[in-house]
Design a protein around this motif. Structure first.
Motif, PDB file in Angstrom:
ATOM      1  N   SER A 260      -6.433  -7.144   7.435  1.00  0.00           N
ATOM      2  CA  SER A 260      -5.926  -6.783   6.115  1.00  0.00           C
ATOM      3  C   SER A 260      -4.541  -6.179   6.257  1.00  0.00           C
ATOM      4  O   SER A 260      -4.299  -5.372   7.166  1.00  0.00           O
ATOM      5  N   VAL A 261      -3.625  -6.573   5.349  1.00  0.00           N
ATOM      6  CA  VAL A 261      -2.248  -6.093   5.389  1.00  0.00           C
ATOM      7  C   VAL A 261      -1.808  -5.712   3.972  1.00  0.00           C
ATOM      8  O   VAL A 261      -2.127  -6.427   3.013  1.00  0.00           O
ATOM      9  N   ARG A 262      -1.089  -4.624   3.847  1.00  0.00           N
ATOM     10  CA  ARG A 262      -0.571  -4.206   2.547  1.00  0.00           C
ATOM     11  C   ARG A 262       0.752  -3.455   2.732  1.00  0.00           C
ATOM     12  O   ARG A 262       1.141  -3.122   3.846  1.00  0.00           O
TER      13      ARG A 262
ATOM     14  N   ASN B 262      -3.612   1.464   9.484  1.00  0.00           N
ATOM     15  CA  ASN B 262      -2.632   1.926  10.459  1.00  0.00           C
ATOM     16  C   ASN B 262      -1.235   1.616   9.952  1.00  0.00           C
ATOM     17  O   ASN B 262      -0.965   0.514   9.466  1.00  0.00           O
ATOM     18  N   ASP B 263      -0.329   2.587  10.076  1.00  0.00           N
ATOM     19  CA  ASP B 263       1.081   2.316   9.824  1.00  0.00           C
ATOM     20  C   ASP B 263       1.625   1.545  11.014  1.00  0.00           C
ATOM     21  O   ASP B 263       1.437   1.949  12.162  1.00  0.00           O
ATOM     22  N   TYR B 264       2.305   0.436  10.745  1.00  0.00           N
ATOM     23  CA  TYR B 264       2.893  -0.365  11.833  1.00  0.00           C
ATOM     24  C   TYR B 264       4.354  -0.618  11.470  1.00  0.00           C
ATOM     25  O   TYR B 264       4.662  -1.049  10.354  1.00  0.00           O
ATOM     26  N   GLU B 265       5.248  -0.329  12.383  1.00  0.00           N
ATOM     27  CA  GLU B 265       6.675  -0.529  12.138  1.00  0.00           C
ATOM     28  C   GLU B 265       7.296  -1.260  13.320  1.00  0.00           C
ATOM     29  O   GLU B 265       6.991  -0.958  14.479  1.00  0.00           O
TER      30      GLU B 265
ATOM     31  N   TYR C  88      15.036  -1.171   1.481  1.00  0.00           N
ATOM     32  CA  TYR C  88      13.998  -2.158   1.783  1.00  0.00           C
ATOM     33  C   TYR C  88      13.709  -3.035   0.563  1.00  0.00           C
ATOM     34  O   TYR C  88      13.975  -2.645  -0.574  1.00  0.00           O
ATOM     35  N   GLN C  89      13.129  -4.178   0.813  1.00  0.00           N
ATOM     36  CA  GLN C  89      12.577  -5.016  -0.238  1.00  0.00           C
ATOM     37  C   GLN C  89      11.109  -5.278   0.081  1.00  0.00           C
ATOM     38  O   GLN C  89      10.722  -5.428   1.243  1.00  0.00           O
ATOM     39  N   GLN C  90      10.282  -5.296  -0.941  1.00  0.00           N
ATOM     40  CA  GLN C  90       8.867  -5.570  -0.750  1.00  0.00           C
ATOM     41  C   GLN C  90       8.655  -7.078  -0.743  1.00  0.00           C
ATOM     42  O   GLN C  90       9.039  -7.766  -1.690  1.00  0.00           O
TER      43      GLN C  90
ATOM     44  N   LEU D  23      10.805  -3.466   9.745  1.00  0.00           N
ATOM     45  CA  LEU D  23       9.640  -3.967   9.025  1.00  0.00           C
ATOM     46  C   LEU D  23       8.581  -2.877   9.024  1.00  0.00           C
ATOM     47  O   LEU D  23       8.174  -2.392  10.076  1.00  0.00           O
ATOM     48  N   LYS D  24       8.157  -2.471   7.831  1.00  0.00           N
ATOM     49  CA  LYS D  24       7.117  -1.459   7.685  1.00  0.00           C
ATOM     50  C   LYS D  24       5.938  -2.064   6.938  1.00  0.00           C
ATOM     51  O   LYS D  24       6.115  -2.786   5.955  1.00  0.00           O
ATOM     52  N   LEU D  25       4.736  -1.727   7.384  1.00  0.00           N
ATOM     53  CA  LEU D  25       3.546  -2.214   6.696  1.00  0.00           C
ATOM     54  C   LEU D  25       2.357  -1.369   7.114  1.00  0.00           C
ATOM     55  O   LEU D  25       2.452  -0.529   8.015  1.00  0.00           O
TER      56      LEU D  25
END
Length: 293
Positions: free
Chosen positions: A283-285, A233-236, A70-72, A123-125
């Motif tokens: 909010s996203v991180r 929340n983990d969202y993939e 992955y890349q951030q 995509l993970k966030l």
């Protein structure tokens, strides 16, 4: 391809290719997927070496923090590579934040990642929504397409530079039962396709046909129990060809299979986030992208 039975007492089947010489070519298995044999090797009926049945094993556990390959794409400090209305989107304590306020209508608004486009990807966030409203994760999307519906009165004109059109993984604050049920579903933003897979559904669209139900993942309302309110929340999202999967906190929420190869849903496109209604705070991180294009 033909199938030959083993001499083993367990009724296993080994795929093999019959060559012109009559020799058998064993199936090639990626070494990373091999398991140690459960018994010593044995000789087959033609003198070939049979490793015996593999030991059955569970996959590695779910881990949102596994980032091999992955890349951030968000540095946690700036919006470098991202394109957005600065009156709504900013960085706050290492988090990407979009916020609208009561009495200050903004309409649908988006932040767009311009760094690159992606078609086949993971995509993970981590995402959190507070105060109300909703939005979601845009992918395989484009910008610049005019809004397809009449714009509600009293809203400022939409800036087409940020207006995103395409697949969306929904995420809504549960101000009512209807909006609560949206989170996790497959929605086509700013098109006439609408919802193509509700939460809890696997649907498929074949060329020239509407989408049809293939299977149920679970009850729409019960799956809402996996969504954390006012918390991270983990969202993939997993997208491969015509298959698009939405996963929250390790639970599959919706799958849409678009077998129309020329569909707008099957094209490489942009990633971004939407905020809708007011007041709302998204909010996203920890945004990680792994491309397979």
């Amino acid at each position: 391809m033909r199938w030959f039975s083993c001499a083993d007492s367990v009724c296993c089947l080994l795929p093999a290719i019959v060559m012109s010489t009559g020799m058998l070519m064993a199936q090639v298995v990626p070494s990373a997927l091999e398991s140690p044999p459960a018994r010593p090797p044995q000789a087959g009926p033609h003198g070939e070496k049979l490793p015996g049945m593999p030991k059955f094993h569970d996959p590695a556990p779910y881990d949102i923090n596994e980032h091999t390959g992955y890349q951030q794409i968000f540095d946690g400090k700036t919006l470098n590579g991202w394109d957005a209305d600065p009156s709504i989107w900013h960085v706050e304590d290492g988090v990407m934040v979009g916020e609208t306020f009561e009495g200050k209508p903004k309409g649908n608004n988006y932040i767009v990642y311009r760094g690159e486009k992606a078609k086949d990807f993971d995509l993970k966030l981590q995402m959190k929504i507070e105060k109300g409203g909703g939005g979601g994760i845009q992918y395989r999307s484009v910008t610049g397409v005019p809004w397809t519906r009449p714009q509600p009165a009293g809203l400022p004109p939409y800036d087409l530079k940020f207006m995103m059109t395409g697949p969306q993984a929904d995420f809504w604050f549960p101000v009512n039962e209807r909006s609560a049920s949206y989170t996790g579903q497959w929605y086509s933003e700013n098109t006439m396709q609408g919802i193509l897979a509700y939460r809890g559904q696997v649907t498929q669209a074949l060329p020239g046909q509407t989408n049809r139900l293939v299977a149920n993942i679970g009850d729409k309302q019960a799956l809402g129990g996996y969504v954390k309110v006012n918390e991270w929340n983990d969202y993939e999202i997993i997208a491969r060809g015509g298959v698009m999967m939405h996963i929250m906190n390790g639970q599959l929420m919706a799958v849409f299979i678009d077998d129309n190869k020329d569909s707008v849903n099957n094209q490489s496109g942009l990633i971004g986030f939407e905020i809708e209604s007011q007041p709302s705070k998204i909010s996203v991180r920890n945004i990680w992208l792994r491309k397979f294009d």
